[in-house]
Design a protein around this motif. Structure first.
Motif, PDB file in Angstrom:
ATOM      1  N   VAL A  37      68.008  18.158  -0.164  1.00  7.16           N
ATOM      2  CA  VAL A  37      68.118  18.411  -1.588  1.00  7.16           C
ATOM      3  C   VAL A  37      67.635  17.963  -2.583  1.00  7.16           C
ATOM      4  CG1 VAL A  37      69.813  19.689  -3.240  1.00  7.16           C
ATOM      5  CG2 VAL A  37      69.947  19.869  -0.576  1.00  7.16           C
ATOM      6  N   LEU A  39      66.833  17.215  -6.678  1.00  9.98           N
ATOM      7  CA  LEU A  39      67.387  17.626  -7.805  1.00  9.98           C
ATOM      8  C   LEU A  39      66.223  17.069  -8.592  1.00  9.98           C
ATOM      9  CD1 LEU A  39      70.396  17.763  -6.615  1.00  9.98           C
ATOM     10  CD2 LEU A  39      70.708  17.963  -8.905  1.00  9.98           C
ATOM     11  N   ILE A  51      77.099  19.068 -10.252  1.00  5.55           N
ATOM     12  CA  ILE A  51      76.205  19.206  -9.379  1.00  5.55           C
ATOM     13  C   ILE A  51      76.073  18.495  -7.855  1.00  5.55           C
ATOM     14  CG2 ILE A  51      73.903  20.195  -8.537  1.00  5.55           C
ATOM     15  CD1 ILE A  51      73.586  20.750 -11.404  1.00  5.55           C
ATOM     16  N   CYS A 124      64.859  21.622  -0.068  1.00  6.11           N
ATOM     17  CA  CYS A 124      65.730  22.986  -1.603  1.00  6.11           C
ATOM     18  C   CYS A 124      66.271  22.466  -2.853  1.00  6.11           C
ATOM     19  CB  CYS A 124      66.892  23.248  -0.739  1.00  6.11           C
ATOM     20  SG  CYS A 124      68.150  23.823  -2.467  1.00  6.11           S
ATOM     21  N   VAL A 126      66.986  22.198  -6.739  1.00  5.69           N
ATOM     22  CA  VAL A 126      67.762  22.806  -7.329  1.00  5.69           C
ATOM     23  C   VAL A 126      67.539  22.126  -9.017  1.00  5.69           C
ATOM     24  CG1 VAL A 126      70.147  22.764  -7.800  1.00  5.69           C
ATOM     25  CG2 VAL A 126      69.176  23.169  -5.530  1.00  5.69           C
ATOM     26  N   PHE A 133      78.512  25.071 -11.015  1.00  4.50           N
ATOM     27  CA  PHE A 133      77.590  25.322 -10.455  1.00  4.50           C
ATOM     28  C   PHE A 133      78.465  26.097  -8.688  1.00  4.50           C
ATOM     29  CE2 PHE A 133      75.761  23.329  -6.462  1.00  4.50           C
ATOM     30  CZ  PHE A 133      74.768  23.744  -6.622  1.00  4.50           C
ATOM     31  N   PHE A 137      74.044  27.969  -3.994  1.00  6.46           N
ATOM     32  CA  PHE A 137      73.141  28.043  -4.279  1.00  6.46           C
ATOM     33  C   PHE A 137      72.104  27.485  -3.200  1.00  6.46           C
ATOM     34  CE2 PHE A 137      74.470  29.306  -8.181  1.00  6.46           C
ATOM     35  CZ  PHE A 137      73.558  30.005  -9.124  1.00  6.46           C
ATOM     36  N   VAL A 138      73.009  26.544  -2.537  1.00  2.00           N
ATOM     37  CA  VAL A 138      71.800  25.724  -1.696  1.00  2.00           C
ATOM     38  C   VAL A 138      72.265  26.287  -0.602  1.00  2.00           C
ATOM     39  CG1 VAL A 138      72.029  23.294  -0.590  1.00  2.00           C
ATOM     40  CG2 VAL A 138      72.396  23.774  -2.639  1.00  2.00           C
ATOM     41  N   GLU A 198      65.949  27.252  -8.400  1.00  4.29           N
ATOM     42  CA  GLU A 198      66.962  26.747  -7.341  1.00  4.29           C
ATOM     43  C   GLU A 198      65.596  27.584  -6.178  1.00  4.29           C
ATOM     44  OE1 GLU A 198      68.057  26.362 -10.439  1.00  4.29           O
ATOM     45  OE2 GLU A 198      68.145  28.044 -10.488  1.00  4.29           O
ATOM     46  N   ARG A 242      73.587  32.874 -12.834  1.00  6.78           N
ATOM     47  CA  ARG A 242      72.900  31.478 -13.368  1.00  6.78           C
ATOM     48  C   ARG A 242      73.691  31.027 -14.432  1.00  6.78           C
ATOM     49  NH1 ARG A 242      68.323  28.057 -14.838  1.00  6.78           N
ATOM     50  NH2 ARG A 242      67.833  26.659 -13.166  1.00  6.78           N
TER      51      ARG A 242
END
Length: 314
Positions: A37, A39, A51, A124, A126, A133, A137-138, A198, A242
């Protein structure tokens, strides 16, 4: 809408509830794929920690779905890096990645460089400014990549409230991106949030794509992925709503210009006569012009970078 898109909306648009977490985890174990993931963050100390904490609690400690959480700081002047590290993320500064190539400002630049500091078979992305959050979403967008071998890229779809007004967020999407896609790439007209930050994709796809360095990265990635792997390899998952920080109208204008530039390059690989946007701000009794450059640079597919090739051999 094209008949092909109508079929795609049935076959490739899902809800997060369609894949319970235990099913996604079982698929991860069966396939042996790893998940990163990422960010991208610039001055997000108020939100990035929450998050990271939610992802780490839900998808690392409670359910081992995510193998690494990486925050790429693109030059924050606040405590973004400190807060993210304290929450459990690996924090890397943009300028420390591929230092031989000077970094340029922009979200796409950060996402492109993140491929060099992550290992996941699935990556992924984000945004770091989300509020309230949820780890859905993930898990929601990673799930199809683990359970559907022919899916290559999955975008989140959601409602975007603007203050108290439901569904009024996403102004650049509605005024710029959606008309462009419907007119020039109608196969992509079924994406609810084509510019959403996302989304998850297989590394094997991402490393073949050029990355616009700025706000055009999401549109560019969708268009290029369509041409490379076809519509049926793309999907979207409904993850609810969101909430995030909204930008003012002038910032949205600059974002729109970058997106138009990205679209234009893909339509003709041509060049803008003047890659700049002039806007106006009131100053006393007058309107003062402010001119901003439009992102024109793109990073090549990561497979063309020697350092990335060397890492793969190692």
């Amino acid at each position: 809408m094209l008949e092909e898109v109508e079929r795609w909306l049935i076959d490739r648009s899902w809800s997060v509830s369609d894949r319970p977490l235990h099913r996604i985890l079982a698929a991860k174990r069966a396939t042996g794929q790893s998940v990163s993931v990422v960010l991208p963050a610039l001055n997000e100390e108020e939100t990035v920690g929450d998050i990271v904490s939610v992802i780490r609690h839900d998808l690392v400690l409670q359910t081992p779905l995510v193998d690494e959480i990486v925050v790429v700081d693109s030059g924050s002047t606040d405590r973004t890096a400190e807060v993210a590290a304290a929450a459990g993320a690996t924090v890397v500064h943009r300028d420390e990645i591929l230092p031989r190539l000077p970094a340029v400002p922009g979200k796409g630049e950060v996402l492109w460089r993140s491929l060099l500091v992550t290992r996941g078979d699935i990556v992924c992305f984000v945004d770091a400014d989300l509020k309230d959050f949820s780890s859905d979403f993930v898990s929601g967008i990673v799930g199809p990549l683990l359970t559907e071998p022919d899916v290559q890229l999955v975008k989140a779809m959601y409602d975007r409230p603007l203050g108290a007004a439901a569904g009024q967020g996403g102004r650049v999407t509605e005024l710029m991106a959606r008309p462009l896609l419907n007119m020039h790439w109608p196969q992509l007209a079924g994406f609810v949030q084509p510019l959403g930050g996302e989304y998850a994709a297989r590394r094997s796809l991402l490393e073949q794509l050029p990355f616009p360095v700025g706000y055009g990265v999401e549109l560019g990635m969708l268009v290029d992925a369509l041409h490379l792997v076809g519509l049926d390899a793309l999907a979207q998952v409904d993850v609810g709503a969101r909430k995030h920080r909204h930008q003012d109208g002038q910032a949205l204008g600059r974002m729109s210009a970058a997106i138009y530039r990205t679209a234009q390059l893909r339509l003709a690989r041509g060049h803008l006569i003047r890659p700049a946007l002039t806007q106006f701000e009131r100053s006393g009794d007058n309107f003062e012009p402010r001119t901003y450059s439009v992102d024109t640079e793109e990073r090549p597919p990561m497979t063309e970078i020697a350092e990335y090739q060397a890492r793969r051999v190692a």
